[in-house]
Design an enzyme around this catalytic site. Structure first.
Site, PDB file in Angstrom:
ATOM      1  N   GLU A 130       0.860  -1.202   0.000  1.00 33.91           N
ATOM      2  CA  GLU A 130       0.000   0.000   0.000  1.00 33.91           C
ATOM      3  C   GLU A 130       0.884   1.236   0.000  1.00 33.91           C
ATOM      4  O   GLU A 130       0.743   2.135  -0.817  1.00 33.91           O
ATOM      5  CB  GLU A 130      -0.889  -0.049   1.242  1.00 33.91           C
ATOM      6  N   HIS A 131       1.808   1.303   0.967  1.00 30.42           N
ATOM      7  CA  HIS A 131       2.751   2.436   1.049  1.00 30.42           C
ATOM      8  C   HIS A 131       4.153   1.899   0.763  1.00 30.42           C
ATOM      9  O   HIS A 131       4.542   0.878   1.323  1.00 30.42           O
ATOM     10  CB  HIS A 131       2.780   3.026   2.459  1.00 30.42           C
TER      11      HIS A 131
END
Ligand code: NAD
Ligand code: HSO
Ligand code: ZN
Length: 435
Positions: A330-331
């Protein structure tokens, strides 16, 4: 110490478990989600109220489910000026980024003589935004969802967010919503929120699309309601990869490893490196930094880092990049010596943050890029929330007489080949009907 897993020695089961993250746990939430959804389908408001009372706000009634003007006013009074100023700065950047995303309303180009093609964009009529509240307060998420919806021009924007046990919605989230121009806010969390907006009740508006991050309960409801409503991108428990090399400061790497790990016991924080020295130093620093956290956040980190996260030791930067592309975080934070040099090699990530001055919290809150991102590996095919989550793109075609003369035979040929005689006849007979 934060565990160090040498990639070359990991079993296929260990690797599969790391890559699967917490998505597996959704199974245990499906049963309760089905029960709640069935009751809300049958009993509307009474179903919603029953579960709001059970899970969040014992005093819930149909009359106090929606946030009132007085509650907005109280929130404006309660929120400290410093918090308001931070929300306003974040809002300005988020608005700037999302306004820049907006396409022309109509685009039409003559791509060949008499052949015009293009598209028009139309905002969806109604959107339901889910702003979580269980393991943290999220005025930032309120902005990250409300701003693109408003910029896209959605006419009916509805927000559901869990209240506390007294029925109060987190005041900074109300300040953020009002700044973004969103006032239809309902005190619903988890399954009952997703079901209420998907099905619609006497009090909770039914919407065309729901989007927003949630825990396993809300995620289970989205999975069961797929088909009843557009449930938007799969935004589940937070996760991150910190990509490092031998030049990375292990203290910076350790600090940033804890950022997404603290969201919950089901959050995954990974540090991926080919430097064994960096791995060992970062593991030690992470332990030291964890001691600085309140116990409940420290416990989240320890649980997540020992189940879904930790330090992955590879044999080279190339192998680290291959791992992260397969994992699709996601990050993604890139803390190698020359971050721009690896940018082109990164294929799957919800967001890419470059260099030591861009820690994940700066993007979570205020760079302006959207922080509502795909989790669970879906960064392989989903994008961050943007205005396009609230816009439909409709193709436009227009043929002049010259254009029809140019394309008619091609269309008829393919229609006959695919054995669609009415398709072919619609072209063929026009030659007798049109000048
Ligand atoms: N992917 C992203 O972009 C993104 C952004 C922000 C947060 N997140 C993640 O979103 C998640 C938010 O989860 P959260 O728990 O903090 O908030 P949440 O609002 O998703 O969940 C809280 C709600 O869960 C329900 N609930 C709690 N226990 C329950 C039970 N036993 N049975 C049925 N329902 C129950 C309650 O109604 C409560 O209101 C976190 O995992 C966070 O990491 C992701
Ligand atoms: N990291 C979250 C997305 O996974 C966004 C966020 C909001 N507040 C704190 N963090
Ligand atoms: Zn975060």
């Amino acid at each position: 110490m934060v565990r160090i897993l040498r990639l070359s020695e990991m079993t296929s089961e260990e690797l599969a478990s790391i890559k699967r993250r917490a998505e597996l746990d959704i199974e245990q939430a499906l049963a309760v989600a089905k029960e709640v959804i069935d009751e809300i389908r049958a009993d509307g408001d009474q179903g919603v109220i029953k579960y709001v009372r059970k899970f969040d706000f014992p005093g819930a009634t149909a009359e106090n489910l929606k946030v009132t003007e007085a509650e907005f006013a109280a929130a404006r009074e309660q929120v400290e000026p410093e918090i308001k100023a931070a929300i306003e700065q974040a809002y300005r950047n988020i608005k700037e980024v999302h306004e820049r995303q907006m396409p022309e309303e109509v685009q039409l180009a003559e791509i060949d003589g008499g052949v015009f093609a293009g598209e028009k964009v139309t905002p969806i009529a109604s959107a339901g935004l889910y702003v979580p509240r269980g393991k943290g307060s999220f005025p930032s998420v309120m902005l990250m969802l409300s701003v693109p919806a408003v910029v896209a021009g959605v006419e009916k924007v509805v927000v559901c967010t869990p209240p506390d046990k007294n029925g109060t919605v987190e005041p900074a989230s109300l300040v953020a919503a009002e700044l973004a121009g969103v006032k239809d806010i309902y005190k619903l969390g988890g399954i009952q929120a997703i079901a209420g907006m998907a099905i619609g009740t006497e009090t909770v508006p039914k919407v065309d699309k729901i989007t927003g991050p949630c825990n396993v309960y809300g995620s289970a409801a989205k999975r069961l309601l797929y088909g009843t409503v557009d449930v938007g991108l799969p935004a589940g428990p937070s996760e991150s990869i910190i990509l490092t090399d031998e030049t990375t400061d292990p203290r910076i790497a350790a600090l940033d490893l804890l950022v997404e790990a603290e969201h919950g016991p089901d959050s995954a924080g990974l540090l991926v490196t080919h430097s064994e020295d960096l791995a060992k130093a970062a593991s030690k620093h992470a332990d030291d930094y964890m001691e600085k956290l309140p116990d409940w956040r420290k416990n989240f980190c320890q649980t997540g880092l020992s189940s879904y996260g930790g330090i992955i030791l590879t044999s080279s930067l190339e192998e680290s990049i291959d791992f992260l592309n397969e994992y699709a975080p996601e990050h993604l934070e890139v803390l190698v010596q020359d971050p721009l040099s690896v940018l082109g090699k990164i294929k799957n990530a919800g967001e890419i943050l470059l260099g030591p001055y861009t820690p994940i919290p700066t993007a979570n809150y205020c760079i302006g890029v959207n922080a509502i991102l795909p989790t669970g590996g879906f960064a392989r095919s989903y994008s961050a929330v943007s205005v396009y989550d609230f816009l439909k793109r409709t193709g436009i075609g227009y043929l002049t007489q010259e254009g029809f003369a140019r394309l008619g035979h091609t269309a008829q040929t393919l229609a006959e080949h695919e054995d669609f005689p009415a398709h072919a006849m619609a072209i063929r007979e026009r030659k007798n009907l049109l000048p």
